[in-house]
Motif scaffolding. Structure first.
Motif, PDB file in Angstrom:
ATOM      1  N   PHE A   1       0.960  -1.114  -0.233  1.00 44.37           N
ATOM      2  CA  PHE A   1      -0.015   0.214   0.100  1.00 44.37           C
ATOM      3  C   PHE A   1       0.906   1.303  -0.121  1.00 44.37           C
ATOM      4  O   PHE A   1       0.708   2.190  -0.731  1.00 44.37           O
ATOM      5  CB  PHE A   1      -0.871   0.017   1.095  1.00 44.37           C
TER       6      PHE A   1
ATOM      7  N   ASN B   1       2.600   1.613  -3.528  1.00 41.44           N
ATOM      8  CA  ASN B   1       1.890   2.010  -4.670  1.00 41.44           C
ATOM      9  C   ASN B   1       1.243   3.748  -4.215  1.00 41.44           C
ATOM     10  O   ASN B   1       1.189   4.309  -5.209  1.00 41.44           O
ATOM     11  CB  ASN B   1       0.607   1.240  -4.590  1.00 41.44           C
ATOM     12  N   LEU B   2       1.262   4.086  -2.929  1.00 39.05           N
ATOM     13  CA  LEU B   2       0.930   5.465  -2.838  1.00 39.05           C
ATOM     14  C   LEU B   2       2.224   6.286  -3.400  1.00 39.05           C
ATOM     15  O   LEU B   2       2.033   7.533  -3.753  1.00 39.05           O
ATOM     16  CB  LEU B   2       0.724   5.722  -1.118  1.00 39.05           C
TER      17      LEU B   2
ATOM     18  N   ARG C   1      -0.100   6.147  -7.444  1.00 44.64           N
ATOM     19  CA  ARG C   1      -1.604   5.295  -8.020  1.00 44.64           C
ATOM     20  C   ARG C   1      -2.528   5.751  -6.995  1.00 44.64           C
ATOM     21  O   ARG C   1      -2.483   6.276  -5.955  1.00 44.64           O
ATOM     22  CB  ARG C   1      -1.299   4.162  -7.801  1.00 44.64           C
TER      23      ARG C   1
ATOM     24  N   GLU D   1      -7.584   2.326  -5.645  1.00 44.25           N
ATOM     25  CA  GLU D   1      -6.927   1.267  -6.223  1.00 44.25           C
ATOM     26  C   GLU D   1      -5.904   0.555  -5.500  1.00 44.25           C
ATOM     27  O   GLU D   1      -5.637  -0.626  -5.720  1.00 44.25           O
ATOM     28  CB  GLU D   1      -6.555   1.700  -7.630  1.00 44.25           C
ATOM     29  N   SER D   2      -5.011   1.476  -4.958  1.00 43.74           N
ATOM     30  CA  SER D   2      -3.974   0.826  -4.073  1.00 43.74           C
ATOM     31  C   SER D   2      -4.457   0.153  -2.911  1.00 43.74           C
ATOM     32  O   SER D   2      -4.014  -1.005  -2.568  1.00 43.74           O
ATOM     33  CB  SER D   2      -2.995   1.959  -3.811  1.00 43.74           C
TER      34      SER D   2
ATOM     35  N   SER E   1      -3.973  -4.020  -2.386  1.00 46.39           N
ATOM     36  CA  SER E   1      -3.207  -4.606  -1.057  1.00 46.39           C
ATOM     37  C   SER E   1      -4.076  -5.639  -0.120  1.00 46.39           C
ATOM     38  O   SER E   1      -3.515  -6.438   0.085  1.00 46.39           O
ATOM     39  CB  SER E   1      -2.829  -3.202  -0.011  1.00 46.39           C
TER      40      SER E   1
ATOM     41  N   SER F   1       4.000  -4.984  -9.006  1.00 52.42           N
ATOM     42  CA  SER F   1       3.379  -3.919  -8.913  1.00 52.42           C
ATOM     43  C   SER F   1       4.311  -2.742  -8.590  1.00 52.42           C
ATOM     44  O   SER F   1       3.842  -1.670  -8.834  1.00 52.42           O
ATOM     45  CB  SER F   1       2.271  -3.789  -7.412  1.00 52.42           C
TER      46      SER F   1
ATOM     47  N   LEU G   1      -0.894  -2.071 -12.382  1.00 49.19           N
ATOM     48  CA  LEU G   1      -1.113  -3.365 -11.657  1.00 49.19           C
ATOM     49  C   LEU G   1      -0.984  -4.575 -12.458  1.00 49.19           C
ATOM     50  O   LEU G   1      -1.792  -4.568 -13.329  1.00 49.19           O
ATOM     51  CB  LEU G   1      -2.294  -3.253 -10.972  1.00 49.19           C
TER      52      LEU G   1
END
Length: 696
Positions: free
Chosen positions: A137, A140-141, A145, A149-150, A154, A542, A548
């Protein structure tokens, strides 16, 4: 029970109001009854009071006892009539507050082993999933993203890395095993005991009825002196029984096997019960190992007659000639069961206590025979093949047990008697018990102590018994085994009940338990390693890729399809070599397998990534579709390699159910389609490349 002046055994459902029930040691109260007479009655009322300890009850005339609850722990005097009540007069016919159940003597409130082991697998998986979810998580942040969605990706990784169906697979395996065991005449009282049965590597069993036929016959009387005839000695043996003299020849109901054999012998035919009046009785118990009666013949002087184990009775007798011991040893060496009979005058006495059992004169010995079972040797060999060490705990003389073992071809590692057990410390006894094969003349407490120390030595110990004296050891064992013909208290204490008292039936049950355990481990190894590998691949991709690698919905669908196919594992075949030795939960091995096999499976995923990106130049939707199909196919089909140590399909064939389920899952995963609004999140075989946002 007594009905119409006749003592008989009937099914509990056949009891009617007015029947007089005779309670015996170890009996469970069969109905709502009112006591008419008792003597030193001790009841276990834990089902009603919540207290595990037995309570001494004087139980005056008229006291009620409710059905199914109190269990007779100690009873002096076999005749304790009680009358059945019914309708509104029944105690269970009125509202009653029942306290919560607590474990009985010897039982602890610890969790069952199978759920506890499953927890050891699931808790690290949950912990690892939580940490991995957090890292993905955050990563992805940082890659800017979308937040939702993240977060969904996760969470999907966290769900996917956990073997969610482990409890379901374990329960399915145990339920399937219960049906299979029932077909093999093995009844399981608790599902989790099936794994314990397969885990067993030490079996402690009694001798009578297990290694022997259990049909005891009286073969003769051996007077200790010329002054006593065979007929007189047999008469003394008949007098020193707990049954009513006037009913003993008509019915053997309630009699122990030795007394029943005496009354069924031809020598008992001339016995006239009207000649004798029994004034008092001290029942047999496993500490004294004898029965005593105060009897008077035809109005003459009273006489004390004692019958029991030769060692205990001889200790109460006046000195005997050396020929007596030689005669006794000869019978023991022949494998015969021997009961000693002694007597003395008791003029003026109207009742007796154990202290009155002294200064006796030995009358002689009663000799019985219980032949070894024809198939016992083969059953013992089968258990040895399964890696189970069989030990014998018996109340008989050591020489008798050794003779039976010799006839069955059992190689004895030594014999310990009850006297030996008493003088050894726990450390010394633990070492000696591991080596010994026979435990002779042992009391219930000594059996329980031996079982406890064997468990502490690291083995999974099973105990097989059917008598009241076996209840404590059944509680102490990892797996308590009884038989359908056992006493109520023994069956109540057991975890598994055999419909036949046969070690061959037990051996089949052990193999079924190991088959269930092997199939459970298949899912554990498959689920943990495959899930870990796939989620590791998804997490890595990812971070590396600009999109993704698989959508949250695809991850969950992949996991659902894969786990659904694994529900067929409980019915899978198991290789014979996996049944030949006890298999134990090895959490360290499961973790090593997960961290070794998981990354190996990830290598195939990375190869798929390279193929999709550099060979097919796949766009995100095509990439996800290709990896989804590859992932579901490899995850599902790899079970055929993990399920056996042989060459798959050629030397080890899976069950038809597992094969069909696996191919069905692969087919279902490969046929998923988008169709716009219905399943756009799957993005597999999408026909709307220009409009679907997943192709961008």
């Amino acid at each position: 029970m007594l009905r119409d002046g006749t003592t008989q055994e009937v099914d509990v459902t056949a009891l009617v109001p007015g029947d007089v029930v005779h309670l015996s040691l170890g009996a469970i109260i069969p109905a709502d009854i009112r006591l008419l007479s008792t003597k030193n009655l001790l009841c276990d009322e834990s089902i009603l009071t919540g207290s595990p300890a037995g309570r001494q009850r004087s139980r005056p005339r008229g006291t009620r006892i409710v059905p199914g609850g109190p269990r007779i722990l100690r009873l002096h005097g076999n005749r304790h009539p009680v009358r059945r009540l019914h309708g509104r007069r029944r105690s269970h016919g009125r509202p009653r507050r029942i306290r919560p159940y607590r474990p009985g003597p010897g039982r602890t409130a610890t969790p069952d082993r199978v759920p506890a082991r499953a927890e050891e697998v699931l808790v690290p998986a949950f912990a690892g999933g939580y940490r991995l979810t957090t890292l993905i998580f955050i990563a992805n942040l940082l890659l800017q993203r979308p937040l939702i969605e993240s977060l969904l990706f996760s969470l999907a990784i966290a769900v996917g890395i956990t073997p969610q169906l482990l409890p379901a697979v374990v329960s399915t395996s145990l339920a399937t095993g219960t049906r299979q065991l029932a077909r093999r005449k093995v009844l399981v009282k608790r599902l989790v005991c099936i794994e314990d049965l397969g885990d067993m590597d030490i079996l402690v069993t009694d001798k009578t009825g297990t290694l022997t036929e259990g049909r005891i016959s009286f073969i003769g009387a051996l007077p200790a002196s010329p002054d006593v005839s065979d007929a007189e000695l047999l008469t003394l043996g008949l007098l020193a029984t707990e049954t009513d003299y006037s009913e003993a020849k008509q019915s053997t109901a309630g009699q122990n096997p030795l007394d029943a054999a005496l009354w069924e012998s031809s020598g008992a035919a001339p016995f006239d019960p009207t000649r004798f009046e029994r004034l008092d009785l001290i029942d047999f118990d496993h500490q004294r190992r004898r029965t005593s009666v105060l009897v008077r013949e035809a109005g003459g002087p009273a006489r004390l007659v004692t019958k029991g184990a030769p060692e205990d009775v001889l200790a109460l007798c006046r000195p005997t000639s050396p020929n007596v011991q030689a005669m006794l040893d000869e019978q023991f060496d022949a494998g015969s069961r021997v009961v000693a009979v002694a007597t003395r005058p008791a003029t003026g006495m109207s009742n007796i206590t154990p202290a009155d059992e002294r200064d006796l004169v030995l009358a002689g010995f009663l000799v019985f025979l219980d032949r070894p079972k024809a198939n016992a040797g083969a059953s013992l060999e089968q258990l040895a093949t399964l890696g189970i060490s069989v030990k014998i705990a018996t109340g008989d003389n050591a020489k008798v047990a050794e003779k039976v073992c010799s006839e069955l071809g059992v190689i004895s590692g030594g014999t310990l008697t009850g006297a030996d057990v008493d003088v050894l410390s726990d450390t010394e006894l633990a070492a000696a018990a591991r080596e010994a094969t026979i435990f002779a003349r042992v009391s219930p407490e000594q059996k329980a102590r031996i079982i406890t120390l064997l468990r502490q030595s690291g083995g999974a110990v099973g105990f097989m018994g059917d008598g009241v004296n076996d209840a404590l050891a059944l509680h102490k064992a990892d797996i308590g085994i009884s038989v359908d013909s056992a006493t109520d208290v023994a069956k109540d204490a057991a975890d598994i009940v055999l419909l036949e008292k046969d070690l061959g039936v037990l051996a089949e049950g052990v193999m079924e338990g190991r088959r269930i355990f092997a199939n459970t481990i298949k899912y554990v190894l498959m689920g943990t390693s495959s899930n870990f590998g796939n989620m590791f691949s998804a997490a890595t991709a990812s971070v590396v890729l600009s999109f993704l690698p698989m959508l949250p919905g695809q991850i969950l669908l992949n996991n659902l399809l894969y786990d659904s196919g694994q529900l067929a594992i409980p019915g899978d075949r198991v290789d014979k070599e996996q049944l030949l030795a006890p298999s134990h939960w090895n959490i360290a091995f499961i973790r090593r397998f997960m961290f070794l096999f998981g990354p190996i499976s990830s290598l195939f995923d990375f190869a798929t990534f390279a193929l999709m990106l550099f060979v097919f130049n796949a766009v995100p939707g095509e990439f996800r579709a290709g990896w989804f199909i590859e992932s579901i196919a490899t995850q599902t089909l790899i079970i055929f390699a993990i399920r056996t140590r042989r060459v798959p399909f050629l030397r080890s064939r899976p069950s038809a159910g597992l094969l069909t389920a696996s191919l069905g899952v692969v087919a279902a995963g490969s046929s998923c389609r988008c169709h716009h609004w219905r399943a756009c999140w799957a993005s597999i075989h999408c026909r709307c490349r220009s409009s679907c946002r997943y192709w961008e």
